[in-house]
Design a protein around this motif. Structure first.
Motif, PDB file in Angstrom:
ATOM      1  N   ARG A 107       0.838  -1.208   0.000  1.00  0.00           N
ATOM      2  CA  ARG A 107       0.000   0.000   0.000  1.00  0.00           C
ATOM      3  C   ARG A 107       0.873   1.259   0.000  1.00  0.00           C
ATOM      4  O   ARG A 107       0.625   2.214  -0.743  1.00  0.00           O
ATOM      5  CB  ARG A 107      -0.917  -0.012   1.227  1.00  0.00           C
ATOM      6  CG  ARG A 107      -1.713   1.255   1.494  1.00  0.00           C
ATOM      7  CD  ARG A 107      -2.835   1.439   0.526  1.00  0.00           C
ATOM      8  NE  ARG A 107      -3.609   2.652   0.798  1.00  0.00           N
ATOM      9  CZ  ARG A 107      -4.399   3.232  -0.077  1.00  0.00           C
ATOM     10  NH1 ARG A 107      -4.554   2.727  -1.289  1.00  0.00           N
ATOM     11  NH2 ARG A 107      -5.067   4.315   0.219  1.00  0.00           N
ATOM     12  N   GLN A 108       1.924   1.257   0.826  1.00  0.00           N
ATOM     13  CA  GLN A 108       2.804   2.427   0.896  1.00  0.00           C
ATOM     14  C   GLN A 108       3.520   2.650  -0.432  1.00  0.00           C
ATOM     15  O   GLN A 108       3.655   3.789  -0.893  1.00  0.00           O
ATOM     16  CB  GLN A 108       3.827   2.273   2.023  1.00  0.00           C
ATOM     17  CG  GLN A 108       4.545   3.578   2.310  1.00  0.00           C
ATOM     18  CD  GLN A 108       5.755   3.400   3.188  1.00  0.00           C
ATOM     19  OE1 GLN A 108       6.568   2.502   2.980  1.00  0.00           O
ATOM     20  NE2 GLN A 108       5.914   4.258   4.176  1.00  0.00           N
ATOM     21  N   LEU A 139       1.093   4.261  -2.859  1.00  0.00           N
ATOM     22  CA  LEU A 139       0.879   5.681  -2.551  1.00  0.00           C
ATOM     23  C   LEU A 139       2.105   6.524  -2.922  1.00  0.00           C
ATOM     24  O   LEU A 139       1.965   7.628  -3.440  1.00  0.00           O
ATOM     25  CB  LEU A 139       0.547   5.860  -1.066  1.00  0.00           C
ATOM     26  CG  LEU A 139      -0.793   5.295  -0.603  1.00  0.00           C
ATOM     27  CD1 LEU A 139      -0.918   5.380   0.913  1.00  0.00           C
ATOM     28  CD2 LEU A 139      -1.959   6.026  -1.255  1.00  0.00           C
ATOM     29  N   LYS A 140       3.302   5.981  -2.660  1.00  0.00           N
ATOM     30  CA  LYS A 140       4.530   6.711  -3.003  1.00  0.00           C
ATOM     31  C   LYS A 140       4.662   6.856  -4.518  1.00  0.00           C
ATOM     32  O   LYS A 140       5.085   7.903  -5.010  1.00  0.00           O
ATOM     33  CB  LYS A 140       5.761   6.000  -2.429  1.00  0.00           C
ATOM     34  CG  LYS A 140       5.992   6.277  -0.947  1.00  0.00           C
ATOM     35  CD  LYS A 140       7.259   5.600  -0.464  1.00  0.00           C
ATOM     36  CE  LYS A 140       7.618   6.069   0.949  1.00  0.00           C
ATOM     37  NZ  LYS A 140       8.815   5.378   1.464  1.00  0.00           N
ATOM     38  N   GLU A 161       2.337   9.496  -5.607  1.00  0.00           N
ATOM     39  CA  GLU A 161       2.863  10.813  -5.243  1.00  0.00           C
ATOM     40  C   GLU A 161       3.980  11.222  -6.205  1.00  0.00           C
ATOM     41  O   GLU A 161       4.042  12.357  -6.664  1.00  0.00           O
ATOM     42  CB  GLU A 161       3.382  10.781  -3.807  1.00  0.00           C
ATOM     43  CG  GLU A 161       3.436  12.136  -3.163  1.00  0.00           C
ATOM     44  CD  GLU A 161       3.604  12.066  -1.652  1.00  0.00           C
ATOM     45  OE1 GLU A 161       4.656  11.554  -1.214  1.00  0.00           O
ATOM     46  OE2 GLU A 161       2.703  12.516  -0.931  1.00  0.00           O
ATOM     47  N   THR A 217     -10.597  10.570   2.041  1.00  0.00           N
ATOM     48  CA  THR A 217      -9.436   9.702   1.749  1.00  0.00           C
ATOM     49  C   THR A 217      -8.774  10.054   0.420  1.00  0.00           C
ATOM     50  O   THR A 217      -7.745   9.505   0.075  1.00  0.00           O
ATOM     51  CB  THR A 217      -9.869   8.220   1.709  1.00  0.00           C
ATOM     52  OG1 THR A 217     -10.858   8.069   0.687  1.00  0.00           O
ATOM     53  CG2 THR A 217     -10.417   7.769   3.042  1.00  0.00           C
ATOM     54  N   ASN A 218      -9.368  10.968  -0.343  1.00  0.00           N
ATOM     55  CA  ASN A 218      -8.843  11.256  -1.683  1.00  0.00           C
ATOM     56  C   ASN A 218      -7.914  12.453  -1.757  1.00  0.00           C
ATOM     57  O   ASN A 218      -7.351  12.735  -2.794  1.00  0.00           O
ATOM     58  CB  ASN A 218     -10.012  11.486  -2.663  1.00  0.00           C
ATOM     59  CG  ASN A 218     -10.596  10.170  -3.136  1.00  0.00           C
ATOM     60  OD1 ASN A 218     -10.034   9.122  -2.862  1.00  0.00           O
ATOM     61  ND2 ASN A 218     -11.724  10.224  -3.812  1.00  0.00           N
ATOM     62  N   ARG A 253      -3.217  11.541   1.553  1.00  0.00           N
ATOM     63  CA  ARG A 253      -2.271  10.555   1.009  1.00  0.00           C
ATOM     64  C   ARG A 253      -0.913  10.664   1.708  1.00  0.00           C
ATOM     65  O   ARG A 253      -0.331   9.657   2.110  1.00  0.00           O
ATOM     66  CB  ARG A 253      -2.119  10.772  -0.499  1.00  0.00           C
ATOM     67  CG  ARG A 253      -1.238   9.732  -1.165  1.00  0.00           C
ATOM     68  CD  ARG A 253      -1.371   9.785  -2.671  1.00  0.00           C
ATOM     69  NE  ARG A 253      -0.849  11.025  -3.236  1.00  0.00           N
ATOM     70  CZ  ARG A 253      -1.146  11.454  -4.455  1.00  0.00           C
ATOM     71  NH1 ARG A 253      -1.971  10.770  -5.220  1.00  0.00           N
ATOM     72  NH2 ARG A 253      -0.628  12.576  -4.917  1.00  0.00           N
ATOM     73  N   SER A 254      -0.416  11.897   1.852  1.00  0.00           N
ATOM     74  CA  SER A 254       0.885  12.103   2.521  1.00  0.00           C
ATOM     75  C   SER A 254       0.848  11.593   3.952  1.00  0.00           C
ATOM     76  O   SER A 254       1.790  10.951   4.416  1.00  0.00           O
ATOM     77  CB  SER A 254       1.249  13.593   2.531  1.00  0.00           C
ATOM     78  OG  SER A 254       1.379  14.063   1.224  1.00  0.00           O
ATOM     79  N   GLU A 299      -1.121   9.300   5.158  1.00  0.00           N
ATOM     80  CA  GLU A 299      -1.205   7.828   5.170  1.00  0.00           C
ATOM     81  C   GLU A 299       0.167   7.211   4.946  1.00  0.00           C
ATOM     82  O   GLU A 299       0.510   6.191   5.560  1.00  0.00           O
ATOM     83  CB  GLU A 299      -2.201   7.334   4.114  1.00  0.00           C
ATOM     84  CG  GLU A 299      -2.530   5.855   4.305  1.00  0.00           C
ATOM     85  CD  GLU A 299      -3.510   5.280   3.303  1.00  0.00           C
ATOM     86  OE1 GLU A 299      -3.635   4.046   3.262  1.00  0.00           O
ATOM     87  OE2 GLU A 299      -4.143   6.051   2.556  1.00  0.00           O
ATOM     88  N   ILE A 300       0.987   7.821   4.089  1.00  0.00           N
ATOM     89  CA  ILE A 300       2.350   7.316   3.850  1.00  0.00           C
ATOM     90  C   ILE A 300       3.154   7.349   5.153  1.00  0.00           C
ATOM     91  O   ILE A 300       3.850   6.386   5.495  1.00  0.00           O
ATOM     92  CB  ILE A 300       3.064   8.135   2.741  1.00  0.00           C
ATOM     93  CG1 ILE A 300       2.438   7.809   1.375  1.00  0.00           C
ATOM     94  CG2 ILE A 300       4.560   7.847   2.717  1.00  0.00           C
ATOM     95  CD1 ILE A 300       2.882   8.723   0.236  1.00  0.00           C
TER      96      ILE A 300
END
Length: 265
Positions: A50-51, A54-55, A58, A230-231, A236-237, A239-240
């Motif tokens: 998941r990370q 997301l990364k 980003e 959550t969007n 997002r940052s 959550e990372i």
């Protein structure tokens, strides 16, 4: 004698029963540890996956407009020559989870503005967009940015007041002019009732935003409603960062369980 033999037999049987019970306990314990290890390892792999996703999102400027994505990817690839870009506004600030909705709403579209070193860098980036027909973007040259200060007296004493938006986030001080220009006159409050009271008291001179994302603008307009929390770019940052902690904890737990299993085996 027969009595002695019988006693010895009974003692051996009891000892055997006791050792069998201990053995079964040990097997059950090993199975429990093994099961917990596999569950923890599975959670760890999911968190890492998941990370990474997301990364990657980003890094590729997913969720940004086509034009912003085009400029930033071109710059990241080293194809935008002779230009100095620092990044997007959203990418240059760190916002705690508590304030992420308020700051994201306060910034609105300016979260996607691209911060450049000079006006010349902005000009060259605009020329690139025109040449490639990739759309429009807004640029904020650090060299042209002027700090904006909040001078209204007594706001901090108002009910529900939390702070000035630019003071509730972390960023490199070289971007002070840019960030204060965008958020230096935005007041963050706890809820809409107190936002209305503060706006009315100060005759709607400045923007007021609540923690849940209602926005009162100068002139009296109000915006709000439901939003997907959550969007957002800051969600997002955050959550990372949270996943970084989760991965650390789960890795540590996996090692601990492996050692426990080795001690029992």
């Amino acid at each position: 004698s027969y009595d002695n033999l019988n006693r010895d037999h009974t003692e051996l049987k009891n000892k055997l029963d006791s050792e069998r019970t201990e053995y079964l306990k040990l097997v059950a314990n090993c199975n429990d540890i093994e099961e917990e290890f596999h569950k923890t390892k599975n959670n760890l792999e999911q968190s890492i996956s998941r990370q990474k996703l997301l990364k990657d999102m980003e890094k590729s400027f997913d969720s940004y407009s086509r034009s912003v994505k085009a400029v930033m990817n071109e710059y990241s690839n080293g194809s935008l020559k002779g230009v100095k870009l620092y990044g997007t506004v959203a990418g240059l600030v760190n916002v705690s989870k508590d304030y992420s909705t308020a700051i994201e709403v306060a910034l609105g579209g300016s979260a996607q503005y691209i911060v450049t070193e000079t006006e010349e860098d902005a000009k060259k980036s605009i020329e690139y967009l025109k040449r490639t027909k990739q759309g429009r973007a807004t640029f904020l040259p650090v060299s042209a940015a002027k700090s904006s200060s909040f001078n209204e007296k007594g706001v901090e004493a108002c009910k529900g007041y939390i702070g000035i938006a630019s003071e509730l986030i972390d960023f490199d001080k070289k971007y002070d002019g840019v960030i204060s220009g965008l958020l230096g006159r935005v007041v963050v409050v706890d809820d809409i009732d107190n936002a209305v009271a503060i706006s009315r008291k100060y005759s709607y001179k400045f923007r007021v935003v609540t923690l849940s994302g209602e926005l009162l603008a100068p002139g009296g307009s109000m915006s709000g409603g439901s939003r997907n929390s959550t969007n957002g770019l800051f969600a997002r940052s955050n959550e990372i960062v949270e996943l970084e902690e989760t991965i650390k904890d789960l890795s540590s737990k996996c090692n601990e369980l492996e050692n426990k299993y080795a001690d029992l085996s």
